[in-house]
Scaffold this motif. Structure first.
Motif, mmCIF file in Angstrom:
data_model
loop_
_atom_site.group_PDB
_atom_site.id
_atom_site.type_symbol
_atom_site.label_atom_id
_atom_site.label_comp_id
_atom_site.label_asym_id
_atom_site.label_seq_id
_atom_site.Cartn_x
_atom_site.Cartn_y
_atom_site.Cartn_z
ATOM 1 N N SER A 38 0.806 -1.088 -0.003
ATOM 2 C CA SER A 38 -0.410 0.143 0.311
ATOM 3 C C SER A 38 0.440 1.379 0.032
ATOM 4 C CB SER A 38 -1.146 -0.269 0.645
ATOM 5 O OG SER A 38 -0.038 -0.028 2.501
ATOM 6 N N LYS A 39 0.545 2.268 -0.093
ATOM 7 C CA LYS A 39 0.810 3.550 -0.155
ATOM 8 C C LYS A 39 1.093 3.881 0.912
ATOM 9 C CE LYS A 39 -0.049 8.676 -1.279
ATOM 10 N NZ LYS A 39 -0.428 10.202 -1.067
ATOM 11 N N GLY A 40 3.321 4.023 1.335
ATOM 12 C CA GLY A 40 3.904 4.705 1.634
ATOM 13 C C GLY A 40 4.420 3.285 2.324
ATOM 14 N N GLN A 41 4.860 2.214 1.771
ATOM 15 C CA GLN A 41 5.034 1.483 2.418
ATOM 16 C C GLN A 41 6.813 1.469 1.901
ATOM 17 O OE1 GLN A 41 2.997 -2.542 1.920
ATOM 18 N NE2 GLN A 41 1.759 -2.109 3.537
ATOM 19 N N VAL A 42 8.010 1.308 2.577
ATOM 20 C CA VAL A 42 9.025 1.393 2.454
ATOM 21 C C VAL A 42 9.589 -0.106 1.249
ATOM 22 C CG1 VAL A 42 11.583 1.684 2.594
ATOM 23 C CG2 VAL A 42 9.978 3.639 3.700
ATOM 24 N N THR A 43 9.919 -0.052 0.023
ATOM 25 C CA THR A 43 10.098 -0.639 -0.851
ATOM 26 C C THR A 43 12.100 -1.204 -1.300
ATOM 27 O OG1 THR A 43 7.965 -1.585 -1.125
ATOM 28 C CG2 THR A 43 9.364 -2.696 -2.362
ATOM 29 N N THR A 44 12.190 -1.964 -1.663
ATOM 30 C CA THR A 44 13.482 -1.713 -2.510
ATOM 31 C C THR A 44 13.635 -2.639 -3.306
ATOM 32 O OG1 THR A 44 16.097 -1.625 -2.046
ATOM 33 C CG2 THR A 44 14.890 -3.783 -0.547
ATOM 34 N N ILE A 45 14.409 -2.702 -4.407
ATOM 35 C CA ILE A 45 14.311 -4.080 -5.928
ATOM 36 C C ILE A 45 15.816 -4.148 -5.379
ATOM 37 C CG2 ILE A 45 14.342 -4.090 -7.940
ATOM 38 C CD1 ILE A 45 12.369 -1.293 -7.605
ATOM 39 N N ILE A 46 15.653 -5.816 -5.367
ATOM 40 C CA ILE A 46 17.174 -6.773 -5.640
ATOM 41 C C ILE A 46 17.111 -7.337 -7.248
ATOM 42 C CG2 ILE A 46 18.822 -8.286 -4.492
ATOM 43 C CD1 ILE A 46 17.577 -7.362 -2.286
ATOM 44 N N ILE A 47 17.597 -6.737 -8.143
ATOM 45 C CA ILE A 47 17.042 -7.417 -9.367
ATOM 46 C C ILE A 47 18.266 -7.366 -9.918
ATOM 47 C CG2 ILE A 47 16.632 -7.495 -12.493
ATOM 48 C CD1 ILE A 47 13.731 -6.509 -10.534
ATOM 49 N N PRO A 48 19.378 -7.961 -10.008
ATOM 50 C CA PRO A 48 21.093 -8.198 -10.316
ATOM 51 C C PRO A 48 21.329 -7.307 -12.079
ATOM 52 C CG PRO A 48 20.681 -10.241 -10.362
ATOM 53 C CD PRO A 48 19.244 -9.480 -9.766
ATOM 54 N N LYS A 49 20.309 -6.992 -12.480
ATOM 55 C CA LYS A 49 21.067 -7.006 -13.953
ATOM 56 C C LYS A 49 20.218 -5.939 -14.520
ATOM 57 C CE LYS A 49 21.712 -9.432 -18.857
ATOM 58 N NZ LYS A 49 21.219 -10.532 -19.644
ATOM 59 N N ASN A 50 20.884 -5.049 -15.065
ATOM 60 C CA ASN A 50 20.299 -3.269 -15.182
ATOM 61 C C ASN A 50 19.338 -4.037 -16.527
ATOM 62 O OD1 ASN A 50 21.510 -1.830 -13.650
ATOM 63 N ND2 ASN A 50 23.168 -1.674 -14.780
ATOM 64 N N GLY A 51 18.174 -3.411 -16.752
ATOM 65 C CA GLY A 51 17.341 -3.616 -17.871
ATOM 66 C C GLY A 51 16.042 -2.830 -17.387
ATOM 67 N N VAL A 52 14.963 -3.311 -18.920
ATOM 68 C CA VAL A 52 13.852 -2.588 -18.089
ATOM 69 C C VAL A 52 12.836 -3.339 -17.778
ATOM 70 C CG1 VAL A 52 11.447 -3.293 -20.143
ATOM 71 C CG2 VAL A 52 13.349 -2.762 -21.185
ATOM 72 N N VAL A 53 13.286 -4.085 -16.875
ATOM 73 C CA VAL A 53 12.726 -5.270 -15.931
ATOM 74 C C VAL A 53 13.052 -4.454 -14.880
ATOM 75 C CG1 VAL A 53 11.879 -6.972 -14.755
ATOM 76 C CG2 VAL A 53 12.330 -7.561 -16.591
ATOM 77 N N GLN A 54 13.750 -3.822 -13.999
ATOM 78 C CA GLN A 54 14.758 -3.381 -13.603
ATOM 79 C C GLN A 54 13.612 -2.009 -12.678
ATOM 80 O OE1 GLN A 54 18.418 -1.567 -12.675
ATOM 81 N NE2 GLN A 54 18.606 -3.508 -10.994
ATOM 82 N N LEU A 55 13.698 -1.388 -14.837
ATOM 83 C CA LEU A 55 13.389 -0.356 -14.914
ATOM 84 C C LEU A 55 11.654 0.122 -14.069
ATOM 85 C CD1 LEU A 55 15.811 1.459 -17.539
ATOM 86 C CD2 LEU A 55 15.889 2.426 -14.707
ATOM 87 N N ALA A 56 11.159 -0.713 -15.124
ATOM 88 C CA ALA A 56 10.090 -0.842 -15.056
ATOM 89 C C ALA A 56 9.372 -0.962 -13.896
ATOM 90 C CB ALA A 56 9.228 -1.604 -15.586
ATOM 91 N N ALA A 57 10.294 -2.277 -12.523
ATOM 92 C CA ALA A 57 10.029 -1.648 -10.929
ATOM 93 C C ALA A 57 9.833 -0.836 -10.446
ATOM 94 C CB ALA A 57 10.634 -3.064 -10.785
ATOM 95 N N MET A 58 10.948 -0.325 -11.281
ATOM 96 C CA MET A 58 11.499 0.915 -10.286
ATOM 97 C C MET A 58 10.086 1.659 -10.560
ATOM 98 S SD MET A 58 15.153 2.465 -10.846
ATOM 99 C CE MET A 58 14.900 3.909 -9.577
ATOM 100 N N PHE A 59 9.358 2.547 -11.881
ATOM 101 C CA PHE A 59 8.522 3.160 -12.236
ATOM 102 C C PHE A 59 7.585 2.745 -11.544
ATOM 103 C CE2 PHE A 59 11.412 5.809 -14.399
ATOM 104 C CZ PHE A 59 10.912 6.860 -15.049
ATOM 105 N N ALA A 60 6.572 1.417 -11.230
ATOM 106 C CA ALA A 60 5.390 0.624 -10.453
ATOM 107 C C ALA A 60 5.897 1.454 -9.651
ATOM 108 C CB ALA A 60 5.365 -1.229 -10.524
ATOM 109 N N CYS A 61 7.092 1.149 -8.123
ATOM 110 C CA CYS A 61 6.701 2.193 -7.148
ATOM 111 C C CYS A 61 6.563 3.181 -6.835
ATOM 112 C CB CYS A 61 8.213 1.083 -6.216
ATOM 113 S SG CYS A 61 8.953 -0.287 -6.809
ATOM 114 N N LEU A 62 7.158 3.946 -7.730
ATOM 115 C CA LEU A 62 6.666 5.389 -8.032
ATOM 116 C C LEU A 62 5.737 6.187 -8.374
ATOM 117 C CD1 LEU A 62 10.310 6.224 -9.174
ATOM 118 C CD2 LEU A 62 10.080 6.839 -7.315
ATOM 119 N N GLU A 63 5.082 5.292 -8.696
ATOM 120 C CA GLU A 63 3.786 5.644 -9.702
ATOM 121 C C GLU A 63 2.609 5.511 -8.278
ATOM 122 O OE1 GLU A 63 2.517 3.895 -13.007
ATOM 123 O OE2 GLU A 63 3.812 5.462 -14.301
#
Length: 325
Positions: A38-63
């Motif tokens: 839910s909104k406001g919950q702190v999250t981190t992303i551990i995806i070892p390789k740069n790329g579309v999937v990692q960036l999309a996960a970031m933007f999902a969190c930000l949105e």
């Protein structure tokens, strides 16, 4: 706020169009909500390789207004000593992680050099939700269950936390508005360029100096995953250069690598008799400037470094970039 609307409509991200990229963002948003985030919950992303999937996960969190915890890329022995239960309760509530075998091998290799991560990986009661990013749902429609504003937090930096400073989160929370203000001066570096990003979002400054301004203005953004020789050893590092150098040769600008990785790339290129057919512009990574000690690289390999000590003609080049449509 930082969402898909700030991304250049015509950009290609590792060959994917913006529409294709947004579909993956939507899948991650569904994944997060299905896991009770839910909104406001702190999250981190551990995806070892740069790329579309990692960036999309970031933007999902930000949105979704889920602030991302920026874990530093370098830790040292003993930095977790003295942390108490109250500190542990401040660690991320959610972790988005890849669970495939390659990721497991990466984590085993990487985290053995960073003992402080043990607190984060192995038993903090604050990590109440570990989300498997390899199991994306098929849903590709956009969902926005709650409002997110420019004053909501986008990132929480952990620099002071790991140093065990008093009030470790003071000044470490960055809102969407602050982040967008921070990227403004870097947008001209990447405008209309075929650029690459070699450092993930957890490296201090990489998102605001490279990833986001490039997404906003570049012609294309290409991920580069060169293995650091100091972390993985020279043999694995050389293999990564052999694999990713052809991709690097197609670009006209990048954000600077870490020093040891940059040196390995240059050593391999000189050994193999390769150089850039078009000048590769290299923009500064934090306070590190390769130009002080490696000016010969510019002539030998057709590179151009930009940094604090402005190279001859830098201001004129920047004016031309800024005037370009």
């Amino acid at each position: 706020m930082i969402n898909r609307n700030v991304i250049n409509d015509a950009i290609l991200i590792d060959g994917s169009s913006k529409d294709e990229f947004c579909e993956i963002i939507n899948q991650f948003k569904h994944l997060l909500i299905q896991n009770g985030v839910s909104k406001g919950q702190v999250t981190t992303i551990i995806i070892p390789k740069n790329g579309v999937v990692q960036l999309a996960a970031m933007f999902a969190c930000l949105e979704l207004g889920v602030p991302l915890w920026i874990i530093p890329d370098t830790m040292w022995e003993g930095r977790t000593q003295g942390l108490d239960e109250k500190d542990l309760d401040r660690l991320p509530v959610n972790r988005i992680e890849y669970f495939d075998e390659a990721s497991r091998r990466f984590h085993e290799k990487y985290f053995e050099h960073n003992p402080a991560y043990e607190i984060y990986l192995n038993g903090s009661t604050s990590i109440r939700n570990i989300i498997d990013a390899t199991q994306l749902p098929p849903d590709t429609d956009d969902i926005q269950p709650w409002e997110v504003t420019e004053d909501d937090y986008a990132f929480i930096r952990s620099d002071k936390f790991w140093k065990r400073e008093e009030n470790p989160f003071e000044g470490m929370r960055v809102t969407h508005k602050q982040c967008l203000e921070n990227v403004e001066e870097f947008i001209p570096y990447y405008r209309n360029r075929r650029t690459g990003y070699p450092l993930s979002y957890h490296h201090k400054g990489a998102f605001e100096r490279n990833i986001l301004p490039a997404l906003m203005s570049a012609k294309s953004l290409n991920s580069l995953t060169f293995a650091s020789p100091s972390l993985f050893g020279p043999e694995i590092s050389r293999l990564s250069v052999k694999r990713y150098l052809p991709r690097l040769m197609k670009l006209d600008s990048i954000y600077a690598f870490e020093d040891d990785t940059m040196e390995m790339i240059v050593d391999c290129m000189m050994e193999w008799g390769q150089y850039f057919s078009e000048t590769l512009s290299i923009f500064p990574h934090e306070g590190k400037w390769h130009t002080d000690t490696h000016t010969s690289w510019e002539e030998d390999l057709n590179m151009k470094f930009f940094g604090n000590r402005m190279l001859e003609g830098f201001e004129e080049i920047m004016k031309k970039i800024q005037k370009s449509p």
